[in-house]
Each structure stands twice: as C-alpha cells, then as structure tokens.
Motif scaffolding. Structure first.
Motif, short mmCIF file in Angstrom:
data_model
loop_
_atom_site.label_atom_id
_atom_site.label_comp_id
_atom_site.label_asym_id
_atom_site.label_seq_id
_atom_site.Cartn_x
_atom_site.Cartn_y
_atom_site.Cartn_z
N ALA A 69 0.83 -1.21 0.00
CA ALA A 69 0.00 0.00 0.00
C ALA A 69 0.86 1.25 0.00
O ALA A 69 0.49 2.27 0.57
CB ALA A 69 -0.93 -0.01 1.21
N GLY A 70 2.02 1.17 -0.66
CA GLY A 70 2.91 2.32 -0.73
C GLY A 70 2.48 3.29 -1.82
O GLY A 70 1.30 3.40 -2.17
N LEU A 71 3.50 3.94 -2.38
CA LEU A 71 3.27 4.95 -3.41
C LEU A 71 2.37 4.42 -4.53
O LEU A 71 1.40 5.07 -4.94
CB LEU A 71 4.64 5.33 -3.98
CG LEU A 71 4.74 6.48 -4.94
CD1 LEU A 71 4.43 7.79 -4.23
CD2 LEU A 71 6.14 6.54 -5.55
N SER A 78 0.97 0.06 9.69
CA SER A 78 0.85 1.48 10.05
C SER A 78 0.56 2.36 8.82
O SER A 78 0.14 3.51 8.98
CB SER A 78 2.11 1.96 10.77
OG SER A 78 3.19 2.01 9.85
N VAL A 79 0.80 1.86 7.61
CA VAL A 79 0.55 2.71 6.43
C VAL A 79 -0.88 2.55 5.90
O VAL A 79 -1.32 3.30 5.03
CB VAL A 79 1.54 2.42 5.26
CG1 VAL A 79 2.98 2.55 5.74
CG2 VAL A 79 1.31 1.05 4.64
N LEU A 80 -1.59 1.54 6.44
CA LEU A 80 -2.85 1.15 5.79
C LEU A 80 -3.96 2.19 5.87
O LEU A 80 -4.67 2.43 4.89
CB LEU A 80 -3.34 -0.19 6.36
CG LEU A 80 -2.85 -1.42 5.59
CD1 LEU A 80 -3.33 -2.70 6.28
CD2 LEU A 80 -3.33 -1.37 4.14
N TRP A 131 2.72 2.95 -14.42
CA TRP A 131 3.71 4.02 -14.25
C TRP A 131 3.20 5.01 -13.21
O TRP A 131 1.99 5.16 -13.01
CB TRP A 131 3.98 4.70 -15.60
CG TRP A 131 4.78 3.80 -16.52
CD1 TRP A 131 4.36 2.62 -17.07
CD2 TRP A 131 6.13 3.98 -16.94
NE1 TRP A 131 5.37 2.06 -17.80
CE2 TRP A 131 6.47 2.88 -17.76
CE3 TRP A 131 7.08 4.97 -16.72
CZ2 TRP A 131 7.73 2.74 -18.34
CZ3 TRP A 131 8.34 4.84 -17.32
CH2 TRP A 131 8.64 3.72 -18.11
N ASN A 132 4.13 5.67 -12.57
CA ASN A 132 3.80 6.57 -11.47
C ASN A 132 3.54 8.00 -11.98
O ASN A 132 4.37 8.52 -12.72
CB ASN A 132 4.99 6.59 -10.48
CG ASN A 132 4.72 7.48 -9.29
OD1 ASN A 132 3.61 7.57 -8.81
ND2 ASN A 132 5.77 8.17 -8.86
N PRO A 133 2.46 8.66 -11.60
CA PRO A 133 1.36 8.16 -10.76
C PRO A 133 0.37 7.33 -11.59
O PRO A 133 0.01 7.76 -12.70
CB PRO A 133 0.70 9.45 -10.24
CG PRO A 133 1.11 10.52 -11.18
CD PRO A 133 2.35 10.10 -11.88
N1 NAD Z 1 7.59 4.17 -7.50
C1 NAD Z 1 7.48 4.11 -8.82
O1 NAD Z 1 7.66 5.11 -9.53
C2 NAD Z 1 7.11 2.80 -9.48
C3 NAD Z 1 6.63 2.81 -10.79
C4 NAD Z 1 6.27 1.60 -11.40
C5 NAD Z 1 6.42 0.41 -10.69
N2 NAD Z 1 6.92 0.43 -9.42
C6 NAD Z 1 7.05 -0.84 -8.71
O2 NAD Z 1 5.95 -0.97 -7.81
C7 NAD Z 1 6.37 -1.71 -6.65
C8 NAD Z 1 6.12 -0.87 -5.41
O3 NAD Z 1 6.79 0.36 -5.53
P1 NAD Z 1 6.42 1.59 -4.60
O4 NAD Z 1 7.18 2.75 -5.13
O5 NAD Z 1 4.95 1.68 -4.39
O6 NAD Z 1 7.10 1.11 -3.22
P2 NAD Z 1 6.80 1.64 -1.74
O7 NAD Z 1 8.06 1.41 -0.98
O8 NAD Z 1 6.20 2.99 -1.74
O9 NAD Z 1 5.68 0.62 -1.22
C9 NAD Z 1 5.93 -0.74 -1.05
C10 NAD Z 1 5.02 -1.24 0.08
O10 NAD Z 1 5.07 -2.66 0.10
C11 NAD Z 1 5.05 -3.07 1.46
N3 NAD Z 1 5.61 -4.43 1.50
C12 NAD Z 1 6.91 -4.80 1.35
N4 NAD Z 1 7.00 -6.14 1.38
C13 NAD Z 1 5.73 -6.62 1.54
C14 NAD Z 1 5.18 -7.93 1.59
N5 NAD Z 1 5.95 -9.02 1.52
N6 NAD Z 1 3.83 -8.05 1.75
C15 NAD Z 1 3.04 -6.94 1.83
N7 NAD Z 1 3.52 -5.68 1.77
C16 NAD Z 1 4.85 -5.53 1.62
C17 NAD Z 1 5.87 -2.03 2.20
O11 NAD Z 1 5.53 -2.01 3.58
C18 NAD Z 1 5.46 -0.74 1.47
O12 NAD Z 1 4.36 -0.10 2.10
C19 NAD Z 1 7.83 -2.07 -6.90
O13 NAD Z 1 7.92 -3.34 -7.49
C20 NAD Z 1 8.29 -0.99 -7.86
O14 NAD Z 1 9.40 -1.39 -8.63
C21 NAD Z 1 7.24 1.59 -8.81
#
Ligand code: NAD
Length: 302
Positions: free
Chosen positions: A18-20, A44-46, A137-139
């Motif tokens: 539930a990250g970015l 805590s992020v949920l 892709w982000n966002p």
């Molecule tokens: N940030 C970008 O621009 C972007 C763009 C395209 C793809 N991605 C991909 O998306 C994925 C996530 O990236 P993000 O930027 O959202 O990362 P992030 O760090 O913001 O979020 C990742 C979340 O996953 C959780 N997490 C980690 N391991 C876990 C598990 N085993 N089970 C459940 N939750 C778990 C973490 O607590 C965290 O909240 C990655 O594979 C990244 O390569 C990111």
C-alpha cells in the motif's frame, strides 16, 4: 465498467503493498467499480492508504469501496484479480507469489514489478499461467500506459482478461509478448539514464547540463513523436549515418556506473537524503512532484 469486469469474471480485487503505487492502483480499481481489499505488511501505512484510494474513487460514479485487509489471506481469498506492488526484490516477490497462489487457486495474480522478468517472479507460484506482469507508471491514475507482460507460462486467457479489464478501466494498455527485463518502457528509459550518467561521470558536462539538454530537445519532442516515428521522419539513411558515427562511443556498461555506487556510499541517495547528483533542499522534492503532476495533466489535456 463494473459490468465489463463482471463479464470477465472479476468482481473483487486485492492489492498487496500500500505504498506509493499500491494505494493509487487500488484507487483506480475502485474507481472502476471493484471492491478492493488493500493489504500491507506494514499495518501502520494502511489507514492513510485506504483513505487515499477511497478519496480517488469517490470522484467516480458507482465506485467500489477500498478496505484494509487484516492479512494476506484476507486480501486474496475472495478476490478474482490480485495485484502486488511490494518492494522491488525478486526473493520477496517470489515468496509472495507462492503464498498468493496457495490462498487462491483461480485469481489472476499480477505483478507491478518495474523490471524483473515475470517468469522469474512466478517461479514459485502454483499455476504460473495465472501470473502476469502489469507495469503501471507513477502516478498510476495519471500516466495512461499499463504494460501487460506475458511470462513464459502466462496463459493467453490471463493476458486477455487482464488486458481487457485494464483497458476498460481507461488505461492505455499494451501487450508485451516477450518477457525481457525492463519490458519496453524501462528498457528505453534506462538506456537513456545509463548514457546520461556516463556523460557526467566522463566529465563531458555537468549533471544540470544533461537534464537541461534532455528537457529542451528530445524531452520536448517525445510526447508527440516516438523514436521509431522520428527515425522514419528524419530518414533511415540519416539515422544509419548517425548510428555509424555515434554508437561506437556510447556507453555499453552492463553494470551500474561506479559514480552511482560512490554517491550511495557517501550517503547521497538523491532527493530523499537531500543530495544526489543535484542538491535537494527541504521542499524541492514535494515541489518537483507537484510540478510533474501538473505538467503531465497539461500534456494529457491536449
Ligand atoms: N515508485 C514508482 O515510480 C514505481 C513505478 C512503477 C512500478 N513500481 C514498482 O511498484 C512496486 C512498489 O513500488 P512503490 O514505489 O509503491 O514502493 P513503496 O516502498 O512505496 O511501497 C511498497 C510497500 O510494500 C510493502 N511491503 C513490502 N513487502 C511486503 C510484503 N511481503 N507483503 C506486503 N507488503 C509488503 C511495504 O511495507 C510498502 O508499504 C515495486 O515493485 C516498484 O518497482 C514503482
């Protein structure tokens, strides 16, 4: 949109991580009408993530509801479509897909990995024909493209249902039929970054100059005309002449540039540490995110 998803046998979704990315992907799926269970290993992020996703969905009629999952099984068990956006670590993703595939024997299991081959991500999953790459892709609610990637064992049915679902949810969905690291977009992007970093490392110009040239040349053109069309446009004979002259001196390193490692070892991680190639005083990162979103929106408005 929901009726279309239901016609594909997709009524509910699970999002893991539930990250970015995960929270906003959950928002897009709920905007399309699906009820979504969002789960993160860091509980805590949920609450904030669920709020963000529901706020996004609230702008749409007949939106679904996003709720926090109590555990992984809760997010998966009743879901027909599960997507993960956890940390970019092959070992973590392989273990996750093994677990996901035991909690549901029928759901589509999608990975939002940026670059990892889907075949490797699916290596420990039972029924790897259900595992597919969906590279947002982000966002993810703003950038139109989702690359739908076929792993070596991904079934055509999984590809087709995933493609159709995301296309109907308004995404510009493209099929990547060969499972190469980085797929299409990130291969292109990181070929450029490798050369950009090499130009700085080799003292050709400073970091600011690389970005200034990029933004005011190819950056201005690329949203309108891609590299293949541009090659045709300027002429393939000219393209070959340029390649003959320049390709021999382009960087071809097959590992990250040592300058990156040196910066990282010095604690310079970029915006998040305040220093990278550039200096990031307080507020610059947030301003950059705001400016980037505004720019993307204005481009999409045309
Ligand atoms: N940030 C970008 O621009 C972007 C763009 C395209 C793809 N991605 C991909 O998306 C994925 C996530 O990236 P993000 O930027 O959202 O990362 P992030 O760090 O913001 O979020 C990742 C979340 O996953 C959780 N997490 C980690 N391991 C876990 C598990 N085993 N089970 C459940 N939750 C778990 C973490 O607590 C965290 O909240 C990655 O594979 C990244 O390569 C990111």
């Amino acid at each position: 949109m929901l009726a279309h998803a239901q016609s594909l046998g997709i009524n509910r979704a699970g999002v893991i991580g539930a990250g970015l990315m995960g929270r906003r992907i959950a928002g897009v799926l709920a905007s399309g009408g699906l009820d979504v269970v969002l789960y993160d290993a860091n509980s805590s992020v949920l609450a904030e993530a669920v709020d963000t996703a529901n706020l996004m969905a609230s702008a749409h009629q007949d939106a679904g509801v996003v709720r926090a999952g109590s555990d992984l099984r809760d997010a998966v068990a009743n879901s027909d479509y599960v997507t993960e956006a956890v940390v970019e670590d092959l070992t973590v993703k392989q273990a996750l897909f093994e677990e996901l595939s035991t909690y549901s024997t029928t759901a589509i299991l999608a990975s939002n990995t940026s670059v990892l081959p889907i075949t490797q991500v699916a290596a420990r999953a039972t029924n790897p024909e259900r595992v597919v790459g969906t590279h947002w892709w982000n966002p993810p609610d703003l950038i139109p493209i989702v690359e739908v990637i076929r792993g070596e064992q991904t079934s055509t049915e999984t590809m087709d249902r995933t493609f159709s679902l995301l296309e109907n949810f308004g995404k510009l969905t493209v099929r990547v039929e060969k499972d190469v690291a980085g797929f299409v977009g990130n291969r292109l992007q990181h070929a450029l970054w490798r050369e950009a970093i090499a130009l700085v490392a080799d003292g050709v110009c400073d970091a600011e100059t690389v970005d200034l040239v990029c933004r005011n040349t190819i950056g201005l053109r690329l949203a309108q005309m891609g590299p293949i069309e541009t090659a045709d446009y300027v002429g393939l004979d000219l393209t070959r002449a340029i390649h003959d002259a320049v390709l021999p001196s382009l960087n071809t390193d097959d590992a990250a540039n040592p300058i990156l490692t040196a910066l990282i070892d010095a604690g310079s991680l970029g915006a998040k540490s305040g220093q990278g190639f550039l200096t990031w005083p307080a507020g610059r990162r947030e301003q950059a995110a705001t400016d980037l979103a505004a720019h993307v929106k204005s481009q999409l408005a045309h």
